[in-house]
Design a protein around this motif. Structure first.
Motif, PDB file in Angstrom:
ATOM      1  N   SER A 192      -0.067   4.523  -9.231  1.00 38.17           N
ATOM      2  CA  SER A 192      -1.288   3.849  -8.768  1.00 38.17           C
ATOM      3  C   SER A 192      -2.134   3.352  -9.932  1.00 38.17           C
ATOM      4  O   SER A 192      -2.681   2.252  -9.885  1.00 38.17           O
ATOM      5  CB  SER A 192      -2.122   4.794  -7.897  1.00 38.17           C
ATOM      6  N   ALA A 193      -2.238   4.156 -10.992  1.00 35.67           N
ATOM      7  CA  ALA A 193      -3.002   3.753 -12.173  1.00 35.67           C
ATOM      8  C   ALA A 193      -2.385   2.521 -12.825  1.00 35.67           C
ATOM      9  O   ALA A 193      -3.093   1.605 -13.241  1.00 35.67           O
ATOM     10  CB  ALA A 193      -3.089   4.903 -13.176  1.00 35.67           C
ATOM     11  N   ALA A 194      -1.057   2.488 -12.883  1.00 32.48           N
ATOM     12  CA  ALA A 194      -0.380   1.339 -13.490  1.00 32.48           C
ATOM     13  C   ALA A 194      -0.550   0.088 -12.636  1.00 32.48           C
ATOM     14  O   ALA A 194      -0.815  -0.997 -13.165  1.00 32.48           O
ATOM     15  CB  ALA A 194       1.099   1.643 -13.691  1.00 32.48           C
ATOM     16  N   LEU A 195      -0.423   0.218 -11.338  1.00 30.88           N
ATOM     17  CA  LEU A 195      -0.511  -0.950 -10.460  1.00 30.88           C
ATOM     18  C   LEU A 195      -1.936  -1.477 -10.301  1.00 30.88           C
ATOM     19  O   LEU A 195      -2.135  -2.654 -10.037  1.00 30.88           O
ATOM     20  CB  LEU A 195       0.094  -0.634  -9.093  1.00 30.88           C
ATOM     21  N   SER A 196      -2.922  -0.597 -10.465  1.00 29.03           N
ATOM     22  CA  SER A 196      -4.314  -1.033 -10.313  1.00 29.03           C
ATOM     23  C   SER A 196      -4.885  -1.616 -11.600  1.00 29.03           C
ATOM     24  O   SER A 196      -6.015  -2.091 -11.613  1.00 29.03           O
ATOM     25  CB  SER A 196      -5.180   0.138  -9.856  1.00 29.03           C
ATOM     26  N   GLY A 197      -4.119  -1.560 -12.682  1.00 28.58           N
ATOM     27  CA  GLY A 197      -4.577  -2.125 -13.937  1.00 28.58           C
ATOM     28  C   GLY A 197      -5.266  -1.135 -14.855  1.00 28.58           C
ATOM     29  O   GLY A 197      -5.710  -1.487 -15.939  1.00 28.58           O
ATOM     30  N   GLN A 198      -5.377   0.121 -14.430  1.00 23.65           N
ATOM     31  CA  GLN A 198      -6.003   1.143 -15.278  1.00 23.65           C
ATOM     32  C   GLN A 198      -5.148   1.441 -16.508  1.00 23.65           C
ATOM     33  O   GLN A 198      -5.649   1.876 -17.530  1.00 23.65           O
ATOM     34  CB  GLN A 198      -6.232   2.425 -14.494  1.00 23.65           C
ATOM     35  N   SER A 199      -3.840   1.236 -16.371  1.00 24.91           N
ATOM     36  CA  SER A 199      -2.909   1.455 -17.475  1.00 24.91           C
ATOM     37  C   SER A 199      -1.927   0.296 -17.492  1.00 24.91           C
ATOM     38  O   SER A 199      -1.423  -0.092 -16.437  1.00 24.91           O
ATOM     39  CB  SER A 199      -2.160   2.780 -17.276  1.00 24.91           C
ATOM     40  N   VAL A 222       7.563   1.848 -18.682  1.00 23.40           N
ATOM     41  CA  VAL A 222       7.873   0.583 -18.014  1.00 23.40           C
ATOM     42  C   VAL A 222       6.582  -0.218 -17.900  1.00 23.40           C
ATOM     43  O   VAL A 222       5.565   0.307 -17.431  1.00 23.40           O
ATOM     44  CB  VAL A 222       8.452   0.842 -16.598  1.00 23.40           C
ATOM     45  N   PRO A 223       6.598  -1.484 -18.303  1.00 22.70           N
ATOM     46  CA  PRO A 223       5.391  -2.315 -18.131  1.00 22.70           C
ATOM     47  C   PRO A 223       5.015  -2.400 -16.647  1.00 22.70           C
ATOM     48  O   PRO A 223       5.881  -2.600 -15.785  1.00 22.70           O
ATOM     49  CB  PRO A 223       5.808  -3.681 -18.655  1.00 22.70           C
ATOM     50  N   ALA A 224       3.753  -2.220 -16.349  1.00 23.18           N
ATOM     51  CA  ALA A 224       3.299  -2.222 -14.956  1.00 23.18           C
ATOM     52  C   ALA A 224       3.646  -3.534 -14.261  1.00 23.18           C
ATOM     53  O   ALA A 224       3.996  -3.540 -13.076  1.00 23.18           O
ATOM     54  CB  ALA A 224       1.800  -1.966 -14.898  1.00 23.18           C
ATOM     55  N   ALA A 225       3.593  -4.639 -14.978  1.00 33.43           N
ATOM     56  CA  ALA A 225       3.884  -5.949 -14.386  1.00 33.43           C
ATOM     57  C   ALA A 225       5.349  -6.094 -14.005  1.00 33.43           C
ATOM     58  O   ALA A 225       5.697  -6.957 -13.201  1.00 33.43           O
ATOM     59  CB  ALA A 225       3.492  -7.053 -15.358  1.00 33.43           C
ATOM     60  N   ALA A 226       6.223  -5.254 -14.543  1.00 32.40           N
ATOM     61  CA  ALA A 226       7.657  -5.360 -14.269  1.00 32.40           C
ATOM     62  C   ALA A 226       8.125  -4.419 -13.156  1.00 32.40           C
ATOM     63  O   ALA A 226       9.294  -4.442 -12.780  1.00 32.40           O
ATOM     64  CB  ALA A 226       8.453  -5.072 -15.537  1.00 32.40           C
TER      65      ALA A 226
END
Length: 74
Positions: free
Chosen positions: A30-37, A52-56
Motif C-alpha cells: 500500500s505504501a508503494a502504490l500510494s506513492g509513500q515509497s 521492485v519499483p512501485a511503478a512496475a
C-alpha cells in the motif's frame, strides 16, 4: 507465507517465502502504490532482499500464513 509478485513487461514473476505477516506485506504494498515509497522492498525467509519499483508492480499475491503439511495420509 508465500508471495508472488508480478512485474509489468516481464514474463516471469518473483515467488518467494517470507516471514512477514500478511498485514506487514499489505502495508508495504500500500505504501508503494500510494506513492509513500518509490519501491516495494521485501525480504524472504532466507534474508535475500527484493526491491521492485512501485511503478512496475502488476500484482502481489499474498499466500496463507499456515505451514504446509508434510507426510502421508493413511
Amino acid at each position: 507465507m508465500d508471495l508472488r509478485i508480478g512485474i509489468q513487461n516481464s514474463p516471469r514473476e518473483l515467488s518467494f517465502e517470507t516471514s512477514l505477516t500478511a498485514a506487514e506485506v499489505e502495508q508495504a504494498v500500500s505504501a508503494a502504490l500510494s506513492g509513500q515509497s518509490p519501491v516495494l522492498r521485501l525480504a524472504d525467509a532466507k534474508g535475500a532482499v527484493y526491491v521492485v519499483p512501485a511503478a512496475a508492480l502488476a500484482y502481489v499475491e499474498i499466500g496463507t500464513e499456515e505451514s504446509r503439511k508434510i507426510g502421508f495420509v493413511g
